[in-house]
Design an enzyme around this catalytic site. Structure first.
Site, short mmCIF file in Angstrom:
data_model
loop_
_atom_site.label_atom_id
_atom_site.label_comp_id
_atom_site.label_asym_id
_atom_site.label_seq_id
_atom_site.Cartn_x
_atom_site.Cartn_y
_atom_site.Cartn_z
N HIS A 191 0.82 -1.20 0.00
CA HIS A 191 0.00 0.00 0.00
C HIS A 191 0.86 1.26 0.00
O HIS A 191 0.58 2.22 -0.70
CB HIS A 191 -0.93 0.03 1.22
CG HIS A 191 -2.06 -0.92 1.08
ND1 HIS A 191 -2.60 -1.60 2.14
CD2 HIS A 191 -2.76 -1.29 0.01
CE1 HIS A 191 -3.58 -2.36 1.71
NE2 HIS A 191 -3.70 -2.19 0.42
N ARG A 298 9.25 -7.90 -12.52
CA ARG A 298 10.07 -8.42 -11.42
C ARG A 298 9.16 -8.84 -10.27
O ARG A 298 8.73 -8.00 -9.49
CB ARG A 298 11.02 -7.34 -10.92
CG ARG A 298 12.00 -6.82 -11.95
CD ARG A 298 12.95 -5.83 -11.28
NE ARG A 298 14.02 -5.44 -12.17
CZ ARG A 298 14.10 -4.26 -12.76
NH1 ARG A 298 13.18 -3.35 -12.54
NH2 ARG A 298 15.11 -3.98 -13.54
N GLU A 433 22.54 -13.32 -17.96
CA GLU A 433 23.18 -12.32 -17.09
C GLU A 433 24.40 -12.85 -16.36
O GLU A 433 24.85 -12.26 -15.38
CB GLU A 433 22.15 -11.74 -16.10
CG GLU A 433 21.36 -12.76 -15.34
CD GLU A 433 20.23 -12.15 -14.51
OE1 GLU A 433 20.27 -10.94 -14.23
OE2 GLU A 433 19.32 -12.90 -14.14
N ASN A 456 22.86 -5.56 -16.03
CA ASN A 456 23.29 -5.12 -14.70
C ASN A 456 24.13 -6.20 -14.01
O ASN A 456 25.24 -5.95 -13.56
CB ASN A 456 22.10 -4.77 -13.82
CG ASN A 456 21.25 -3.66 -14.41
OD1 ASN A 456 21.61 -3.10 -15.43
ND2 ASN A 456 20.14 -3.35 -13.77
N ASP A 457 23.57 -7.41 -13.93
CA ASP A 457 24.32 -8.49 -13.31
C ASP A 457 25.47 -8.96 -14.21
O ASP A 457 26.55 -9.27 -13.73
CB ASP A 457 23.39 -9.67 -12.98
CG ASP A 457 22.76 -9.50 -11.60
OD1 ASP A 457 23.35 -8.80 -10.76
OD2 ASP A 457 21.67 -10.07 -11.37
N CYS A 504 17.20 -6.02 -21.05
CA CYS A 504 16.37 -5.37 -20.03
C CYS A 504 17.21 -4.74 -18.91
O CYS A 504 16.69 -4.40 -17.87
CB CYS A 504 15.35 -6.35 -19.46
SG CYS A 504 16.10 -7.76 -18.65
#
Lengths: 580, 98
Positions: A191, A298, A433, A456-457, A504
């Site tokens: 929330h 994700r 990755e 990224n990785d 991505c």
């Protein structure tokens, strides 16, 4: 400068002074004070202690009259603690030696005692924590006095740093001068995250310990597009962010005009621009804003919930909502990428010495088959409602991929036995990755339906750099020639194998690399929704023939710096006004 | 700790409630009447030496009934100080119910 990674809930860049809100809503305005102010802070502490003792004595007297001696005795120890010269000395030495403010020093010392009471064997003593908290609050109230302000009383724009916010606090942000939010937790309930999103200003959550790393008054940059929070940025970094902040506003205006336009290059090659999302409702928002679908959902965000892992039904509902939001466009659901930096909420398993090389991602899922199968069931059930694809993260070997597919088939069989509908031919792909997967891309291409390059990785493992570590983060450079060569090979081999290949990682959303990636043959880009208009604009102005020349030339350089300079130059030729 | 203590004694906690808020305050009151430096350690617990004049520190003794406390003191009135502390603990912190 310190760089922290989290999860973005909104787009954009915010730059401002930090205000820290602690759990009790005491805003500690400054964690540190100038050295010459130490004496004044010590005075404030002493005065607060004296006032607190007076208050307690009055209270004890009143209780003695009304409820008798036993009730009054409750406060005797409080007075004892406040009169404790050793304790006071401890607080004062933090003020003098570390330049802490009186409020922050008090809070630090009181919390260290609270932690010690937590370790007591006698349960009654554990209860003493409440007394220590009570003493802390009393002291803070007396130290901060009028300075203790509600967020509503901010007099200039500020970035709010907190461990967590309640939905109520979040909902009230709209009435304040807060321009950005950074939180330790991943949103104690989703929330909070949803409310932050509807509030709309740059926010990054799930930062782990931002509230202890940033001090009130520090300059903080929230880079929501890249899921980063920077404290005390150096001057070049700060200036670059100021330009981005300005250009973001400008781009927001262009957004409207670009939204309906296709991502087609100047020489008529169609490119697909997908969105990376964390929340189901982002699917709808990003598609409405012009994304061609969701390239990366994700799902681990579902996990960052205080009630623990979500059950099958909760997951099913989340996936359905995301699929509905994609409105018939493709949506790629990635299975949980838990462990390492992502699993910040509950550290339920023992700390690993080297979590990035530890039990994370697909390894974690395969080691927790029950949890993994629950997720696969939920995705399979939801798969009948749209163009859903399934993707496994961080594969290192074909065996892992086969094992994951076996678990998928188990889940399919169970569903079949129970007569629950699902899509049997759901495309199953991988995140590419790891260097191992890049080297074996040909073999993987025989078994996967698609692949998505997670730069990224990949870059982190390729360069052996943890970019969360400020000592080495400068070595983390997407322009590294080794990465560019790996990308060339992967895209080329995937193309020959007729396996769809997307990218991505953050590179996909960085205009600096758009020409290079186009030239290397990439046709599907997946990025934070906020980056889409910028990249789309560049694509519409670019020509594939030029991009191919750029890629060929970029591959000839020996160092990252040369690559960056060259790409900047070539990008400027296409988009002269942009400061990249 | 500067040099060997002038006085060391061990004593068992006898009162039912152990060393809680009120006993802690009694210990602090007694210890504070002396010039000597006084420490209390819970030998049955962590053994950590805690400042006998600090209300916060002594609460960390974590010493229920039956715990053995070691009192140490440094200074000219060390013997009297340790004696007074031991007596207080032996008498169950002058708890009339003990």
């Amino acid at each position: 400068m310190e760089i922290l990674r989290g999860i973005s809930v909104t787009a954009g860049v915010a730059i401002g002074e930090a205000v820290i809100l602690d759990a009790e809503e005491y805003r500690i305005p400054h964690r540190t004070v100038p050295e010459q102010a130490a004496e004044r802070e010590v005075e404030r502490l002493r005065a607060a202690i004296a006032v607190s003792i007076e208050e307690l004595e009055r209270q004890a007297q009143w209780m003695n009259t009304h409820f008798g001696r036993d009730a009054a005795n409750v406060f005797t120890w409080h007075v004892g603690v406040l009169s404790d010269s050793k304790l006071q000395g401890g607080i004062e030495s933090l003020i003098v030696d570390k330049a802490y403010s009186a409020a922050y020093a008090t809070s630090t010392v009181m919390r260290s005692y609270q932690r010690r009471f937590l370790q007591m064997s006698d349960p009654l003593l554990v209860e003493r924590i409440r007394d220590v908290q009570d003493i802390e609050r009393r002291l803070l109230r007396n130290i901060l006095g009028d300075a203790r302000e509600d967020l509503a009383h901010l007099t200039r724009p500020a970035i709010l740093i907190a461990h967590d916010l309640t939905p109520t606090q979040t909902a009230r942000l709209a009435d304040t001068l807060v321009i950005g939010v950074a939180l330790d937790v991943g949103g104690s309930t989703s929330h909070t995250a949803i409310l932050l999103r509807s509030w709309g200003k740059p926010s990054v959550i799930g930062l782990g310990d931002v509230s202890t790393r940033v001090s009130g008054g520090d300059t903080v940059v929230i880079d929501a597009a890249n899921q980063l929070v920077l404290s005390d940025p150096d001057r070049p970094t700060l200036e670059s962010y100021r330009r981005q902040e300005a250009s973001f506003g400008r781009l927001m205006d262009e957004w409207e005009s670009l939204r309906a336009m296709a991502a087609v290059t100047g020489d008529n090659v169609a490119i697909r621009l997908m969105s990376n999302i964390e929340f189901p409702h982002e699917a709808k928002a990003s598609v409405e804003q012009g994304a061609d679908g969701v390239g990366l959902y994700r799902t681990e965000f579902l996990f960052l919930h205080p009630d623990g892992p979500p059950g099958e039904e909760a997951q099913y509902q989340a996936y359905r909502a995301a699929i509905a939001g994609a409105a018939g466009r493709p949506i790629t659901i990635r299975t949980f990428d838990l462990g390492a930096d992502k699993y910040t909420q509950e550290k339920r398993y023992e700390q690993e010495r080297n979590p990035m090389l530890g039990l994370r991602s697909i390894r974690y899922s395969l080691a927790n088959v029950g949890m993994f199968k629950t997720q696969l069931r939920a995705i399979l059930r939801a798969s009948v409602e749209g163009d859903v694809r399934l993707m496994f993260p961080l594969l290192v070997s074909l065996m892992e991929f086969r094992q994951a597919k076996m678990t998928l088939h188990d889940a399919m069989e169970d569903l079949e036995e129970q007569g629950i509908p699902f899509r049997r031919d759901i495309p199953v792909g991988m995140m590419l990755e790891t260097p191992a997967a890049a080297i074996q891309v040909k073999e993987f291409c025989r078994e996967v339906d698609f692949l998505s390059i997670g730069t990224n990785d990949l870059l982190q493992y390729l360069l052996a750099v943890d970019r969360g570590n400020e000592q080495v983060s400068r070595f983390y450079d997407s322009s590294h020639p080794a990465l560019i060569r790996v990308l060339r090979d992967v895209i080329r081999i995937a193309g020959r194998s007729q396996v769809e290949c997307s990218l991505c990682g953050e590179m996909a959303g960085q205009p600096l690399y758009t020409l290079l990636l186009l030239g290397l043959g990439l046709r599907v880009f997946s990025m934070a929704p906020a980056n889409i208009p910028e990249v789309k604009k560049l694509i519409r102005l670019a020509k594939i023939s030029h991009a191919q020349r750029v890629a060929r030339r970029a591959l000839t350089f020996e160092t990252a710096r040369q690559v960056t300079n060259y790409l900047r130059e070539e990008t400027r030729k296409v988009l002269p006004e942009d400061p990249f | 700790m500067p040099g060997p203590p002038s006085e060391i004694r061990e004593v068992t906690v006898t009162n039912a409630e152990g060393v809680h808020a009120r006993p802690v305050m009694r210990l602090v009151d007694v210890a504070s009447a002396f010039a000597s430096r006084i420490t209390v350690a819970n030998v049955s617990g962590t053994g950590e030496e805690l400042d006998g004049k600090s209300a916060m520190s002594l609460m960390l003794l974590d010493a229920p009934k039956g715990s053995v406390l070691r009192i140490r003191a440094w200074g000219e009135d060390a013997a009297e100080a340790v004696d007074a502390m031991v007596r207080l603990i032996e008498n169950g912190f002058s708890d009339p119910s003990a």
